[in-house]
Scaffold this motif. Structure first.
Motif, PDB file in Angstrom:
ATOM      1  N   ALA A   2      78.830  51.515  46.503  1.00 58.48           N
ATOM      2  CA  ALA A   2      78.884  52.155  47.817  1.00 58.48           C
ATOM      3  C   ALA A   2      79.830  53.348  47.797  1.00 58.48           C
ATOM      4  CB  ALA A   2      79.332  51.150  48.865  1.00 58.48           C
ATOM      5  N   LYS A   3      80.964  53.211  47.098  1.00 60.50           N
ATOM      6  CA  LYS A   3      81.965  54.271  47.056  1.00 60.50           C
ATOM      7  C   LYS A   3      81.409  55.557  46.476  1.00 60.50           C
ATOM      8  CE  LYS A   3      86.624  52.454  47.098  1.00 60.50           C
ATOM      9  NZ  LYS A   3      87.317  51.422  46.363  1.00 60.50           N
ATOM     10  N   THR A   5      78.560  56.751  46.369  1.00 62.60           N
ATOM     11  CA  THR A   5      77.484  57.432  47.077  1.00 62.60           C
ATOM     12  C   THR A   5      77.996  58.155  48.332  1.00 62.60           C
ATOM     13  OG1 THR A   5      76.955  55.356  48.156  1.00 62.60           O
ATOM     14  CG2 THR A   5      75.600  55.959  46.282  1.00 62.60           C
ATOM     15  N   LYS A   9      77.794  56.464  53.481  1.00 63.07           N
ATOM     16  CA  LYS A   9      77.161  55.244  52.968  1.00 63.07           C
ATOM     17  C   LYS A   9      78.129  54.066  52.960  1.00 63.07           C
ATOM     18  CE  LYS A   9      72.815  55.134  51.296  1.00 63.07           C
ATOM     19  NZ  LYS A   9      72.321  56.092  50.322  1.00 63.07           N
ATOM     20  N   ALA A  10      79.357  54.351  52.468  1.00 62.49           N
ATOM     21  CA  ALA A  10      80.355  53.296  52.360  1.00 62.49           C
ATOM     22  C   ALA A  10      80.647  52.705  53.742  1.00 62.49           C
ATOM     23  CB  ALA A  10      81.639  53.836  51.735  1.00 62.49           C
ATOM     24  N   LEU A  12      78.642  52.581  56.175  1.00 64.54           N
ATOM     25  CA  LEU A  12      77.469  51.826  56.570  1.00 64.54           C
ATOM     26  C   LEU A  12      77.510  50.403  56.027  1.00 64.54           C
ATOM     27  CD1 LEU A  12      75.034  53.232  58.089  1.00 64.54           C
ATOM     28  CD2 LEU A  12      73.773  52.844  55.984  1.00 64.54           C
ATOM     29  N   PHE A  13      78.061  50.249  54.820  1.00 63.31           N
ATOM     30  CA  PHE A  13      78.074  48.936  54.195  1.00 63.31           C
ATOM     31  C   PHE A  13      79.219  48.061  54.679  1.00 63.31           C
ATOM     32  CE2 PHE A  13      75.426  50.881  50.801  1.00 63.31           C
ATOM     33  CZ  PHE A  13      74.370  50.022  50.955  1.00 63.31           C
ATOM     34  N   GLU A  14      80.165  48.674  55.342  1.00 63.00           N
ATOM     35  CA  GLU A  14      81.388  47.957  55.654  1.00 63.00           C
ATOM     36  C   GLU A  14      81.195  46.655  56.448  1.00 63.00           C
ATOM     37  OE1 GLU A  14      84.781  49.848  57.517  1.00 63.00           O
ATOM     38  OE2 GLU A  14      85.266  50.632  55.514  1.00 63.00           O
ATOM     39  N   GLU A  16      78.737  44.728  56.641  1.00 61.22           N
ATOM     40  CA  GLU A  16      78.073  43.758  55.778  1.00 61.22           C
ATOM     41  C   GLU A  16      79.067  43.151  54.783  1.00 61.22           C
ATOM     42  OE1 GLU A  16      74.626  44.295  52.680  1.00 61.22           O
ATOM     43  OE2 GLU A  16      74.143  45.300  54.572  1.00 61.22           O
ATOM     44  N   MET A  17      79.921  44.030  54.229  1.00 61.44           N
ATOM     45  CA  MET A  17      80.910  43.551  53.270  1.00 61.44           C
ATOM     46  C   MET A  17      81.910  42.628  53.949  1.00 61.44           C
ATOM     47  SD  MET A  17      81.373  47.034  51.070  1.00 61.44           S
ATOM     48  CE  MET A  17      83.026  46.690  50.545  1.00 61.44           C
ATOM     49  N   ASP A  20      80.364  39.277  54.358  1.00 60.16           N
ATOM     50  CA  ASP A  20      80.359  38.574  53.069  1.00 60.16           C
ATOM     51  C   ASP A  20      81.717  37.953  52.788  1.00 60.16           C
ATOM     52  OD1 ASP A  20      77.801  38.916  52.385  1.00 60.16           O
ATOM     53  OD2 ASP A  20      78.144  40.451  50.839  1.00 60.16           O
TER      54      ASP A  20
END
Ligand code: C2E
Ligand code: MG
Ligand code: MG
Ligand code: MG
Length: 282
Positions: A2-3, A5, A9-10, A12-14, A16-17, A20
């Motif tokens: 993610a980093k 890209t 993007k990063a 956006l994933f946060e 979700e992470m 997790d």
């Protein structure tokens, strides 16, 4: 990934992470409490000799009760198996219970064959895994031939693999059989079969499931069975649910079978009945 890209993007994933990480923390917490409160117990699933339907032994599978007393599967605390802080204590509690059950079965004259225990890489990488297990067997006066240890190929790779090799050699030299679990799913590196003292290969249920409809799975199975035979290894197929699957495996020389067709994992008390009342089932 993610980093690299870029920032957007990063971001956006946060969420979700974070979800997790929370799931993981919750798993670890459940595992820790279940271990501390001794809410972990082995269930036993029968393994049969495919040639005769006789009982070959059992696989011990971890079950735990949540704080409400509801029985839970290992997958609900998956993360704990990879973390030495939790895996070691959980494993020790399982091994204690399994060895004490075997002791009682031996005293009662029950012919249970053997019990296979699953051990994670995190447990193996602790230098004293083999010695502890052997000590426990000795103290309980359970001969080593009654125990099998199941490892997946992940224990062979990465850091600490020399420690693992040493532990496997120690167990093997003392008569504990070593089974390679989930064979074919991870690395399937044939050199592992040469380098490590493996006695048994357990063919993963993903190859068994569609065996009668998928020619590729059937071909892989036959190749693995031939390999096992020529290396002098015992072959076990897991996840057998139908007579057709059992028939195919039997016809192609698979030594042992395990799956709902023969029996589901069951608690100790039911297992005692199962052992004493076992009728060849094929
Ligand atoms: P595994 O060692 O490959 O165990 C086989 C899994 O297949 C078990 O799931 C078993 O209940 C399931 N199974 C057996 N027969 C059938 C069948 O006919 N059909 C289907 N669909 N499934 C079948 P379970 O008990 O949920 O355990 C999952 C995994 O958790 C195990 O896979 C093993 O990797 C791990 N595990 C279980 N107990 C322990 C333990 O004490 N220590 C460690 N380190 N791992 C454990
Ligand atoms: Mg297993
Ligand atoms: Mg398996
Ligand atoms: Mg499996």
């Amino acid at each position: 990934a993610a980093k690299s890209t870029g920032r957007g993007k990063a971001m956006l994933f946060e969420p979700e992470m974070r979800a997790d990480a929370q799931r993981r923390a919750s798993m670890l917490n459940h595992a820790r409490r279940a271990t501390e409160e001794r809410r972990i117990e082995p269930f036993y699933q029968p393994k049969v000799l495919l040639s005769t339907g006789e009982l070959a032994g059992f696989e011990a599978l971890l079950r735990w009760r949540d704080p409400h007393g509801v029985l839970q599967l290992p997958s609900a605390i998956q993360a704990a198996f990879d973390d030495p802080r939790f895996a070691v204590a959980m494993g020790q509690q399982m091994q204690e219970r399994i060895i004490s059950d075997m002791r009682q079965w031996l005293e009662a004259g029950l012919e249970f064959g053997h019990v296979a225990v699953n051990a994670s890489a995190a447990e193996f990488r602790r230098g004293d895994f083999a010695e502890r297990l052997l000590d426990q067997l000795r103290i309980a006066e359970v001969p080593t031939r009654y125990l099998e240890v199941e490892v997946t190929e992940t224990v062979f790779v990465g850091r600490g693999s020399e420690v693992v090799e040493q532990a496997l050699q120690t167990l093997s030299a003392k008569g504990v059989r070593i089974a390679l679990d989930d064979f074919g799913t991870d690395y399937a590196s044939l050199s592992h079969l040469k380098k490590f003292p493996v006695d048994v290969i357990k063919i993963d249920q993903s190859f068994v499931r569609d065996l009668t409809s998928n020619p590729d799975d059937a071909a892989i199975l036959m190749a693995v069975l031939a390999l096992g035979r020529s290396l002098g290894l015992t072959t076990v197929a897991e996840g057998i649910e139908t007579a057709a699957q059992a028939g195919f495996l039997q016809a192609h020389g698979c030594n042992q079978g395990q799956g709902y067709l023969f029996g589901r994992p069951a608690p100790r008390d039911l297992t005692v009945d199962l052992i004493s009342l076992w009728k060849p089932r094929l």
